[in-house]
Design an enzyme around this catalytic site. Sequence first.
Site, short mmCIF file in Angstrom:
data_model
loop_
_atom_site.label_atom_id
_atom_site.label_comp_id
_atom_site.label_asym_id
_atom_site.label_seq_id
_atom_site.Cartn_x
_atom_site.Cartn_y
_atom_site.Cartn_z
N ASP A 1 0.81 -1.22 0.00
CA ASP A 1 0.00 0.00 0.00
C ASP A 1 0.84 1.27 0.00
OD1 ASP A 1 -2.18 -1.70 0.13
OD2 ASP A 1 -2.24 -1.65 2.32
N LYS B 1 1.59 2.12 -5.19
CA LYS B 1 2.07 1.57 -6.47
C LYS B 1 1.12 1.90 -7.62
CE LYS B 1 2.22 -2.41 -4.40
NZ LYS B 1 2.09 -2.08 -2.96
N GLY C 1 -4.56 -4.29 -3.73
CA GLY C 1 -5.55 -3.27 -4.04
C GLY C 1 -4.78 -2.02 -4.44
N HIS C 2 -4.76 -1.71 -5.72
CA HIS C 2 -3.96 -0.59 -6.21
C HIS C 2 -4.89 0.54 -6.62
CE1 HIS C 2 -0.34 -3.42 -7.21
NE2 HIS C 2 -0.70 -3.45 -5.95
N GLN D 1 2.00 -6.05 -3.22
CA GLN D 1 2.44 -6.15 -1.83
C GLN D 1 3.72 -5.32 -1.63
OE1 GLN D 1 1.44 -9.56 -3.33
NE2 GLN D 1 -0.46 -8.57 -2.84
P1 GDP Z 1 -0.83 0.35 -3.52
O1 GDP Z 1 -1.42 -0.95 -3.05
O2 GDP Z 1 0.63 0.41 -3.32
O3 GDP Z 1 -1.23 0.68 -4.93
O4 GDP Z 1 -1.46 1.46 -2.58
P2 GDP Z 1 -3.00 1.60 -2.14
O5 GDP Z 1 -3.79 2.06 -3.30
O6 GDP Z 1 -3.46 0.35 -1.47
O7 GDP Z 1 -2.90 2.67 -0.98
C1 GDP Z 1 -2.37 3.92 -1.21
C2 GDP Z 1 -3.45 4.96 -0.83
O8 GDP Z 1 -2.85 6.21 -0.71
C3 GDP Z 1 -4.50 5.11 -1.90
O9 GDP Z 1 -5.73 5.44 -1.29
C4 GDP Z 1 -3.99 6.27 -2.74
O10 GDP Z 1 -5.03 6.98 -3.40
C5 GDP Z 1 -3.36 7.12 -1.69
N1 GDP Z 1 -2.19 7.93 -2.11
C6 GDP Z 1 -1.23 7.62 -3.00
N2 GDP Z 1 -0.28 8.58 -3.04
C7 GDP Z 1 -0.66 9.51 -2.14
C8 GDP Z 1 -0.09 10.73 -1.69
O11 GDP Z 1 0.97 11.15 -2.11
N3 GDP Z 1 -0.78 11.41 -0.74
C9 GDP Z 1 -1.96 10.98 -0.22
N4 GDP Z 1 -2.54 11.72 0.72
N5 GDP Z 1 -2.52 9.84 -0.62
C10 GDP Z 1 -1.89 9.10 -1.56
P1 IMO Z 2 -0.88 -4.18 -2.24
O1 IMO Z 2 -0.44 -4.74 -3.56
C1 IMO Z 2 -0.92 -4.58 2.09
C2 IMO Z 2 -0.92 -8.64 3.71
C3 IMO Z 2 -2.17 -9.12 4.43
C4 IMO Z 2 -1.57 -10.09 5.41
C5 IMO Z 2 -0.43 -10.72 4.61
C6 IMO Z 2 -0.81 -12.03 3.96
O2 IMO Z 2 -2.18 -3.48 -2.29
O3 IMO Z 2 0.21 -3.39 -1.61
P2 IMO Z 2 -2.38 -12.79 1.97
O4 IMO Z 2 -3.78 -12.41 1.60
O5 IMO Z 2 -1.37 -12.49 0.92
O6 IMO Z 2 -2.31 -14.21 2.45
O7 IMO Z 2 -2.02 -11.89 3.25
O8 IMO Z 2 -0.09 -9.79 3.61
N1 IMO Z 2 -1.16 -8.14 2.33
C7 IMO Z 2 -1.11 -6.87 1.99
N2 IMO Z 2 -0.94 -5.75 2.75
N3 IMO Z 2 -1.03 -4.47 0.74
C8 IMO Z 2 -1.18 -5.57 -0.03
O9 IMO Z 2 -1.16 -5.51 -1.37
C9 IMO Z 2 -1.27 -6.83 0.59
N4 IMO Z 2 -1.42 -8.10 0.15
C10 IMO Z 2 -1.35 -8.89 1.22
O10 IMO Z 2 -2.84 -8.05 5.06
O11 IMO Z 2 -0.98 -9.38 6.48
MG MG Z 3 -2.91 -1.64 -1.76
#
Ligand code: GDP
Ligand code: IMO
Ligand code: MG
Length: 422
Positions: free
Chosen positions: A8, A11, A35-36, A217
Amino acid sequence: MLGLQWGDEGKGKVVDFLAPQYNVVARFQGGPNAGHTLEFDGIKHVLHQIPSGIFRNDIRNIIGNGVVLDPVIFKKEVQELVQYGIKATDNLFISKKTQLILPTHRLLDAAYEKSKGAKKIGSTLKGIGPTYQDKIARLGLRVGDVLSDGFKAKYQKLVKKHLEILNFYEAEFDLPPLEEVFFESIEFLKEFQLIEGEYKINQELYSGAKVLAEGAQGSLLDVDFGSYPYVTSSNTTASGACSGLGVAPNNIGEVFGIFKAYCTRVGSGPFPTELFDGDGEEMQKVGHEFGATTGRPRRCGWLDLPALKYAIMINGVTQLFMMKADVLSVFDEIKVCTGYKLPNGEVTEIFPYEVVDIELEPIYKTLNGWETSLDGIKEFDALPENLKGYTEFIESEVGVPINIISIGPDRTETILREGVAV
Ligand code: GDP
Ligand code: IMO
Ligand code: MG
């Protein structure tokens, strides 16, 4: 392009920002546990298995052999995109060697987690672990199998094994409705371009296309290098891009590493800099730190340099991108962990094997915050001095340049340092 922390990091946003400069975006590991999030034109999109280049018509998107694909979630994701005029059948390619997540894999995930009690991983329960387990055990079903007449028989054979395990765990479930949706989704999947993924990606490379491999991840969730057993079940680090796509190591140009200006973690497992006070709550609130896949609150804490340096080392990161700098704007002081004190009083700068079993007391350096909004800033030079100082401090500690600073979720809230090629 990889996450360097516990996932998270942002990415999805970075892929979306970089996409115009690329011809191909490819996912190489993980599955619907990811979840991207992408935000542009006032709309927020969350992708789980589809590469984040899908919103650009001229980009070829590949789901590589290293991914575990849930056809049911895939169908929903594709249908979700239709309202935005995206017809994924045109520019999405799926490797026939991609492993399939079956409904019973998800049931097994739940059964295994339940049996662990207080020691549960905190899995997303998407069937990731059991599917990779079957891959390594040489039992798995792959996307290419759906094209063969024997698919149903192969499916039944594997499900029979799964049911034996589920009975052992005394799991309760109702499989027929899940199977109905699964087989509908398999028919849907057949409409896509199911291909020899490794040939496709190498042909793209030979023809000079620019390929961006999109990690899922984070490095500290890597099955080998993460805080095992509190990890996911794939290699989330750079080598995963080679094995998960069929790309040779000498074809990798740069390794982009993404990190948040602080740390978050969702699920169980060690987190040395985790905050349990008002600062942690503030980070969670201001950063909207709730999981994009499960909605669970993310644990929050200060930036952890030993962990970051470890991830940079394992991945061979050549450029760093720092995300969510805006979230730290609310703090008058910002702490950065530079080492850990072990229970025996020794100080270490490495991310130790024992991280899962012992308490590491973080040693902090305190820097002054900037306490001003970053809204509307477009250039590095225009950033507050203390944020520039924070960036430069991290660079000097880790020895890798921070070339992108993200200051908000929208595509436009991204600062690329002048003169840098990404
Ligand atoms: P990912 O899994 O690495 O793609 O990241 P996620 O989408 O799960 O979580 C990142 C969260 O932070 C999302 O809700 C994005 O919209 C948000 N986000 C990304 N970059 C920034 C930033 O620079 N500032 C803020 N406030 N939010 C951001
Ligand atoms: P993105 O791509 C954050 C965490 C889960 C759990 C562990 C194992 O959005 O960054 P799993 O379902 O793979 O067996 O879970 O890894 N986890 C993540 N945490 N971002 C993710 O993906 C994750 N994918 C798995 O919360 O701790
Ligand atoms: Mg994510």
